[in-house]
Design an enzyme around this catalytic site. Structure first.
Site, PDB file in Angstrom:
ATOM      1  N   SER A  16       0.858  -1.179   0.000  1.00  0.00           N
ATOM      2  CA  SER A  16       0.000   0.000   0.000  1.00  0.00           C
ATOM      3  C   SER A  16       0.889   1.222   0.000  1.00  0.00           C
ATOM      4  CB  SER A  16      -0.916  -0.010   1.224  1.00  0.00           C
ATOM      5  OG  SER A  16      -0.156  -0.144   2.407  1.00  0.00           O
ATOM      6  N   THR A  17       0.343   2.385  -0.221  1.00  0.00           N
ATOM      7  CA  THR A  17       1.152   3.609  -0.375  1.00  0.00           C
ATOM      8  C   THR A  17       2.050   3.844   0.828  1.00  0.00           C
ATOM      9  OG1 THR A  17      -0.607   4.574  -1.701  1.00  0.00           O
ATOM     10  CG2 THR A  17       1.032   6.078  -0.817  1.00  0.00           C
TER      11      THR A  17
END
Length: 471
Positions: A16-17
């Site tokens: 994820s980011t």
């Protein structure tokens, strides 16, 4: 499972980011999974990668493609670097393992946790995982419930996009739908006039439509009469809070309806739908209330007596110590009849009554015209459908007839008259016939006159306070 001992392995990686700078980068996961499979002599057939996708979201392209390939019997084993790479949700992780992997004869391995469903220990871990999944579900439910309680305390309706009749649900709030609000008021008005639930439902179904279709159910009418959302309240888990939305019905009218609904209960629960709610053995039964304790009065051995004092029905006792006066039935009936006749024959007395009431007027002409325009357009569309064919003429004719009936009903309200519970002209009309009916009519006819003109009567020993239904 194929007969060959070589297992076709799918490796799933995700970041994820917020994890791009951690040790869980795609390259890092890929390298470690390759090394793990080489050491275990496992054949990797494909890497499924989701970059920049949250683990709380199951709608990931790489994951969905892997699930599709699993259903196509192209994979024998799924391996991830860590369990949270598959999902951040314990519940979703368990669902994937049990419903997607194992049900399709696909083993699952998490490299870091040494989680392998092909081993006895791995199978036991599924049970442990299910416990945490249930815990997670309970926590989510608790947070969701707390959120709904918070919304209710702040005055927001919590029923979701399905708004009650009379309102629309816009940007998380209830907004009055003026045309449907008109219908809700009509339901309350007719009930206070003495109409039965069955009669109200039949009338509304024949003359109106709403966003849910039409008034096809007795239950819908009864639920509307009982729903305090119409006086600006919101309710959640048995507690009532002040709402932010605009009320459609006044608190006074709503409370009067609740009294009547309570007074019309019978041993047979179907009575309220099938019989006149004001049918009783005495003229004033169901409209007399004790000012001291709030209980109703009933007829008992020639007297009207407060249920709390008479104790004839334990369910209706509010204060067992109430000592409100008993009234002789004939004497009290005469007093009330005389008041009605005085209002009918004495113009000054009638004007005095209406001057003490607040007139609640509503101009619905704009919404009525809007609905008439909609009906006209629907009729035109129905005619067009008939011309192009495809729908039986009987269906079109019935639908047009219903639309025209609704149009005729609401068109009568465009003359600009003010809408009230019982209009002044309606009250005068009933009063003009009251002398004859109260003098010569049977009990049911007399009760209908009384129940139409009077909402309820408060008794406080010698003090008798009549609450008229016309304003």
């Amino acid at each position: 499972m194929p007969t060959s001992s070589i297992k076709r392995v799918a490796c799933y990686v995700r970041v994820s980011t917020e994890n791009q700078l951690e040790n869980y980068s795609i390259d890092e996961q890929t390298d470690r999974l390759k090394a793990f499979c080489k050491a275990k002599d496992l054949t990797i057939v494909k890497f499924y990668t989701d970059g920049g996708y949250s683990g709380g979201n199951m709608n990931r392209p790489g994951l969905q493609q892997m699930l599709k390939d699993i259903k196509g019997k192209h994979i024998d084993m799924v391996i991830v670097y860590k369990l949270d790479r598959l999902s951040r949700s314990q519940k979703d992780t368990l669902t994937l393992i049990e419903d997607e992997f194992l049900s399709n004869d696909v083993d699952f391995v998490s490299m870091s946790e040494n989680f392998d469903t092909s081993t006895p220990f791995g199978k036991a871990m599924i049970g442990i995982l299910s416990v945490f999944a249930q815990l997670e579900k309970d926590q989510i439910t608790e947070r969701f419930t707390m959120g709904r309680i918070g919304r209710a305390k702040n005055g927001y309706y919590h029923g979701g996009p399905t708004a009650p009749t009379g309102y629309d649900y816009v940007d998380g709030e209830l907004v009055v739908n003026e045309y449907e609000a008109l219908q809700v008021k009509e339901v309350f008005k007719r009930f206070l006039e003495g109409k039965s639930i069955n009669a109200i439902q039949k009338y509304m179904s024949e003359h109106y439509t709403n966003k849910y279709g039409n008034w096809s159910s007795h239950t819908l009418v009864l639920n509307i009469l009982r729903n305090n959302v119409y006086i600006g309240k919101v309710k959640f888990k048995g507690k009532v809070y002040e709402g932010k939305h605009k009320p459609i019905i006044s608190t006074e009218v709503f409370n009067e309806v609740q009294k009547l609904l309570t007074s019309t209960k019978r041993e047979d629960s179907k009575t309220i739908f099938q019989k006149n709610p004001f049918k009783a053995n005495n003229l004033l039964t169901s409209i007399l209330y004790c000012k001291k304790c709030g209980a109703r009065f009933c007829g008992n051995h020639g007297n009207y007596v407060c249920y709390s004092r008479g104790k004839t029905d334990r369910r209706k006792i509010i204060d067992p110590n109430c000592k409100n006066k008993k009234w002789n039935i004939q004497a009290l009936d005469k007093i009330v009849k005389d008041e009605i006749l005085e209002a009918a024959l004495n113009k000054d007395y009638f004007n005095k009554i209406i001057s003490t009431k607040k007139v609640d007027t509503i101009d619905n002409s704009k919404e009525i015209k809007k609905r008439i325009d909609e009906i006209d357009k629907q009729i035109i569309r129905m005619m067009d459908l008939y011309q192009v064919g495809g729908i039986p003429i009987e269906q079109i004719s019935n639908r047009i007839a219903k639309l025209k009936k609704e149009k005729d009903t609401i068109s009568d309200q465009l003359i600009g008259k003010k809408q009230t519970k019982l209009s002044i002209s309606e009250a005068k009309g009933i009063l003009s016939r009251s002398a004859m009916i109260l003098g010569n009519g049977d009990l049911s006819q007399q009760r209908m006159v009384v129940s139409n003109l009077i909402d309820y009567i408060d008794i406080d020993d010698e003090l008798i306070q009549i609450h008229w239904s016309f304003v």
